[in-house]
Motif scaffolding. Structure first.
Motif, PDB file in Angstrom:
ATOM      1  N   HIS A  61       0.838  -1.199   0.000  1.00 48.55           N
ATOM      2  CA  HIS A  61       0.000   0.000   0.000  1.00 48.55           C
ATOM      3  C   HIS A  61       0.877   1.253   0.000  1.00 48.55           C
ATOM      4  N   ARG A  62       0.512   2.214  -0.809  1.00 44.46           N
ATOM      5  CA  ARG A  62       1.143   3.538  -0.775  1.00 44.46           C
ATOM      6  C   ARG A  62       0.466   4.337   0.337  1.00 44.46           C
ATOM      7  N   LEU A  63       1.243   4.687   1.378  1.00 46.50           N
ATOM      8  CA  LEU A  63       0.654   5.305   2.561  1.00 46.50           C
ATOM      9  C   LEU A  63       1.323   6.656   2.825  1.00 46.50           C
ATOM     10  N   TRP A  64       1.880   6.887   4.000  1.00 44.61           N
ATOM     11  CA  TRP A  64       2.568   8.145   4.292  1.00 44.61           C
ATOM     12  C   TRP A  64       3.957   8.121   3.660  1.00 44.61           C
ATOM     13  N   ASP A  65       4.562   9.291   3.469  1.00 49.54           N
ATOM     14  CA  ASP A  65       5.939   9.305   2.988  1.00 49.54           C
ATOM     15  C   ASP A  65       6.866   8.656   4.013  1.00 49.54           C
ATOM     16  N   GLU A  66       6.573   8.822   5.298  1.00 51.55           N
ATOM     17  CA  GLU A  66       7.319   8.140   6.363  1.00 51.55           C
ATOM     18  C   GLU A  66       6.323   7.353   7.209  1.00 51.55           C
ATOM     19  N   THR A  67       5.799   6.285   6.598  1.00 51.07           N
ATOM     20  CA  THR A  67       4.804   5.423   7.232  1.00 51.07           C
ATOM     21  C   THR A  67       5.323   4.823   8.530  1.00 51.07           C
ATOM     22  N   ARG A  68       6.636   4.682   8.640  1.00 48.97           N
ATOM     23  CA  ARG A  68       7.241   4.079   9.828  1.00 48.97           C
ATOM     24  C   ARG A  68       6.804   4.770  11.117  1.00 48.97           C
ATOM     25  N   ILE A  69       6.562   6.069  11.071  1.00 49.08           N
ATOM     26  CA  ILE A  69       6.185   6.791  12.288  1.00 49.08           C
ATOM     27  C   ILE A  69       4.862   6.266  12.841  1.00 49.08           C
ATOM     28  N   THR A  70       3.832   6.244  12.022  1.00 51.32           N
ATOM     29  CA  THR A  70       2.526   5.783  12.515  1.00 51.32           C
ATOM     30  C   THR A  70       2.506   4.274  12.722  1.00 51.32           C
ATOM     31  N   LEU A  71       3.242   3.511  11.906  1.00 55.73           N
ATOM     32  CA  LEU A  71       3.274   2.065  12.104  1.00 55.73           C
ATOM     33  C   LEU A  71       3.911   1.719  13.444  1.00 55.73           C
ATOM     34  N   PHE A  72       5.029   2.353  13.774  1.00 60.03           N
ATOM     35  CA  PHE A  72       5.694   2.052  15.037  1.00 60.03           C
ATOM     36  C   PHE A  72       4.806   2.432  16.220  1.00 60.03           C
ATOM     37  N   GLU A  73       4.096   3.544  16.106  1.00 58.27           N
ATOM     38  CA  GLU A  73       3.185   3.951  17.180  1.00 58.27           C
ATOM     39  C   GLU A  73       2.120   2.898  17.433  1.00 58.27           C
ATOM     40  N   GLN A  74       1.615   2.281  16.376  1.00 61.86           N
ATOM     41  CA  GLN A  74       0.527   1.312  16.516  1.00 61.86           C
ATOM     42  C   GLN A  74       1.028  -0.093  16.849  1.00 61.86           C
ATOM     43  N   ALA A  75       2.235  -0.428  16.371  1.00 65.40           N
ATOM     44  CA  ALA A  75       2.722  -1.800  16.512  1.00 65.40           C
ATOM     45  C   ALA A  75       3.208  -2.124  17.917  1.00 65.40           C
ATOM     46  N   THR A  76       3.403  -1.106  18.766  1.00 68.46           N
ATOM     47  CA  THR A  76       3.832  -1.353  20.148  1.00 68.46           C
ATOM     48  C   THR A  76       2.816  -0.806  21.145  1.00 68.46           C
ATOM     49  N   ASP A  77       1.583  -0.617  20.710  1.00 67.20           N
ATOM     50  CA  ASP A  77       0.569  -0.009  21.565  1.00 67.20           C
ATOM     51  C   ASP A  77      -0.029  -1.058  22.495  1.00 67.20           C
ATOM     52  N   THR A  78       0.123  -0.832  23.781  1.00 64.86           N
ATOM     53  CA  THR A  78      -0.398  -1.776  24.774  1.00 64.86           C
ATOM     54  C   THR A  78      -1.848  -1.477  25.161  1.00 64.86           C
ATOM     55  N   ARG A  79      -2.465  -0.460  24.546  1.00 62.13           N
ATOM     56  CA  ARG A  79      -3.787  -0.009  24.983  1.00 62.13           C
ATOM     57  C   ARG A  79      -4.897  -0.558  24.094  1.00 62.13           C
ATOM     58  N   PRO A  80      -5.889  -1.229  24.647  1.00 64.95           N
ATOM     59  CA  PRO A  80      -7.114  -1.467  23.877  1.00 64.95           C
ATOM     60  C   PRO A  80      -7.864  -0.148  23.701  1.00 64.95           C
ATOM     61  N   ASP A  81      -8.892  -0.162  22.874  1.00 67.39           N
ATOM     62  CA  ASP A  81      -9.602   1.073  22.535  1.00 67.39           C
ATOM     63  C   ASP A  81     -10.142   1.801  23.766  1.00 67.39           C
ATOM     64  N   GLU A  82     -10.596   1.045  24.756  1.00 64.09           N
ATOM     65  CA  GLU A  82     -11.182   1.683  25.939  1.00 64.09           C
ATOM     66  C   GLU A  82     -10.165   2.556  26.674  1.00 64.09           C
ATOM     67  N   LEU A  83      -8.929   2.067  26.781  1.00 61.40           N
ATOM     68  CA  LEU A  83      -7.902   2.862  27.460  1.00 61.40           C
ATOM     69  C   LEU A  83      -7.479   4.060  26.617  1.00 61.40           C
ATOM     70  N   LYS A  84      -7.513   3.908  25.309  1.00 60.24           N
ATOM     71  CA  LYS A  84      -7.231   5.067  24.455  1.00 60.24           C
ATOM     72  C   LYS A  84      -8.267   6.159  24.697  1.00 60.24           C
ATOM     73  N   GLN A  85      -9.543   5.759  24.799  1.00 62.86           N
ATOM     74  CA  GLN A  85     -10.604   6.734  25.016  1.00 62.86           C
ATOM     75  C   GLN A  85     -10.464   7.420  26.369  1.00 62.86           C
ATOM     76  N   GLN A  86      -9.859   6.738  27.331  1.00 65.63           N
ATOM     77  CA  GLN A  86      -9.656   7.327  28.659  1.00 65.63           C
ATOM     78  C   GLN A  86      -8.440   8.253  28.708  1.00 65.63           C
ATOM     79  N   GLY A  87      -7.697   8.326  27.613  1.00 64.87           N
ATOM     80  CA  GLY A  87      -6.534   9.214  27.570  1.00 64.87           C
ATOM     81  C   GLY A  87      -5.261   8.598  28.117  1.00 64.87           C
ATOM     82  N   VAL A  88      -5.228   7.269  28.262  1.00 65.13           N
ATOM     83  CA  VAL A  88      -3.997   6.615  28.699  1.00 65.13           C
ATOM     84  C   VAL A  88      -2.917   6.846  27.644  1.00 65.13           C
ATOM     85  N   ARG A  89      -1.727   7.161  28.096  1.00 59.79           N
ATOM     86  CA  ARG A  89      -0.650   7.527  27.166  1.00 59.79           C
ATOM     87  C   ARG A  89      -0.084   6.302  26.464  1.00 59.79           C
TER      88      ARG A  89
END
Length: 493
Positions: free
Chosen positions: A228-256
């Motif tokens: 897929h053609r995505l961001w010019d530096e897709t690595r930034i958003t991929l790395f953020e998501q690939a190590t995320d320990t938060r399920p959606d509920e904790l994201k909604q609560q503002g857990v870092r």
């Protein structure tokens, strides 16, 4: 995080003891800062480069163990994926011909390693995300054979309680799921270290945060993921998501998130280590026998292993590092935003730009971080990653401007001034910063070249994409080893 660990079973008691030990280490660290136990005026820098392995067809080669055996050099190590390696370049003082020497040393190491890798049926590639990587390559079976990675994988998924969701917008949006952290292995980067005194640390970290978006826009080299053609530096958003320990509920609560830009400018390195404890539960609660307080009271320097390990599982884009070398404690800012490649010449040009600019901004009488909000710096990082050379970024006194205009008008002169303050040879500085200047004038970096070449090879979309990416990758490898900067690479027809 580079330390090896054994396979373990982690209990609630382990976590309690570890939390107490990290807090005790932080208290000792605070005392060391008060008592000025650190070197007063260091000026050393270091570089780490992560690389990919491909086979003769340009697709991932899961042979890092065999390649490491062939290279037989302690400077080389495994990374998360079996198609990854990392080289750690010895630190040096930033003065005279240090950057030119660094470039030659890395080129020699890569050339020697690539020759040995070929004997193991592989080749080395410096690129932010390997363009030929496929979703079927991302599973637990392709994690490197090291207990450290497997325990980390287990702990992240124990914290999440569900599969990773990878969702990235862009010209060809991607939505996929993963049952392991192997998508993180797709992200190969260059990490630039600068050793600084405790008094100067906050200024260097704030300066590095302020320029992160500019760095990424200029050096973007990760436009494709899973075809897929995505961001010019897709690595930034991929790395953020690939190590995320938060399920959606904790994201909604503002857990870092564990991959974190931060949320404020700092006044001391202590702010960052204290945030680590306040906001983030442990992933690898492993206690050592060292008693840091007893060691300090006895005149020795503690390694603060628990504090350092915890810090290593919080992936700040600019991370503080505490280390002890030859009995002497020191602090480093580890800059983690840059992708690998395309060439050693480009990597060292990126390093020269960073080291010069961060020095000039850290020394400025009116710091840039007093003139822009922290949220704006974070927005710049996202904008630079999305749009690369087409990004428009905010800078005090200029407003929102094209990144090339910002660099040419304002930042390159500052980088030259900063390199001069380091004592870098003017000819070396001029040659390397000239690479950055030409990138701006030609609007070409690794991402723009990859996209244009893939299109020229008939890979606009659909059935032809995979073959075009494979052929583009093979051309990329040959040009990478020629070591001519990417702005000089032949334009696709």
């Amino acid at each position: 995080m580079g330390r090896d660990i054994q396979a373990i079973t982690i209990s609630g008691e382990d976590r309690r003891k570890y939390r107490e030990k990290v807090q005790r280490s932080l208290d000792v660290f605070a005392r060391m800062l008060r008592e000025r136990r650190f070197e007063a005026s260091p000026s050393r820098v270091g570089v780490e480069i992560e690389l990919n392995l491909v086979d003769s067809h340009g697709v991932p080669s899961m042979r890092n163990a065999a390649v490491l055996d062939a290279i037989a050099d302690p400077a080389w190590a495994t990374e998360l994926g079996q198609f990854n390696l990392e080289i750690n370049v010895p630190p040096r003082r930033l003065e005279g011909h240090a950057l030119a020497d660094l470039e030659q040393e890395i080129r020699s190491s890569l050339n020697a390693a690539d020759a040995k890798a070929r004997g193991a049926g592989s080749r080395l590639v410096m690129v932010g995300i390997l363009p030929t990587l496929a979703e079927e390559d991302m599973h637990e079976g392709t994690i490197s054979a090291n207990d450290r990675y497997r325990v980390l994988n287990e702990q992240i998924f124990a914290a999440r309680g569900e599969d990773l969701r990878i969702e990235i917008d862009g010209p060809e949006p991607l939505l996929t799921h993963s049952g392991s952290i192997t998508p993180e292995a797709a992200c190969t980067s260059v990490q630039l270290h600068v050793q600084v005194s405790p008094d100067a640390f906050a200024s260097y970290w704030n300066a590095a945060q302020a320029i992160a978006g500019v760095q990424v826009a200029l050096a973007a080299n990760s436009p494709f993921l899973f075809g897929h053609r995505l961001w010019d530096e897709t690595r930034i958003t991929l790395f953020e998501q690939a190590t995320d320990t938060r399920p959606d509920e904790l994201k909604q609560q503002g857990v870092r998130p564990r991959v974190w830009f931060g949320e404020r400018w700092i006044t001391s390195v202590f702010d960052l280590f204290e945030e680590n404890i306040r906001y983030f539960p442990s992933l690898l609660p492993l206690c050592e026998d060292e008693d840091p307080l007893a060691m300090l009271d006895g005149g020795a320097i503690p390694h603060l292993d628990e504090m350092s390990l915890h810090n290593g599982t919080i992936y700040r884009w600019n991370r503080p590092v505490y280390a002890v070398v030859n009995g002497q404690p020191h602090l480093r800012v580890e800059n983690r935003v840059l992708p690998a490649g395309p060439t050693v010449a480009d990597v060292i040009a990126n390093a020269a730009f960073y080291y010069g600019l961060v020095r000039a901004l850290a020394d400025a009488q009116r710091p840039v971080w007093t003139q822009m909000s922290f949220a704006t710096a974070a927005e710049n990082l996202q904008g630079g990653a999305r749009h690369g050379m087409d990004a428009r970024l905010y800078w005090p006194g200029l407003g929102e401007v094209p990144v090339a205009e910002l660099v040419l008008r304002r930042l390159l002169p500052l980088a030259r001034e900063g390199l001069s303050r380091w004592g870098v040879d003017p000819d070396s500085a001029g040659r390397l910063l000239g690479v950055i200047e030409q990138r701006c004038l030609t609007s070409r970096n690794g991402a723009t070249w990859q996209v244009a070449m893939t299109r020229a090879l008939g890979g606009q979309d659909g059935a032809g994409r995979a073959e075009a990416l494979r052929e583009m990758t093979q051309r990329y490898i040959e040009l990478m080893h020629d070591n001519e900067p990417v702005h000089t690479w032949p334009a696709p027809a």
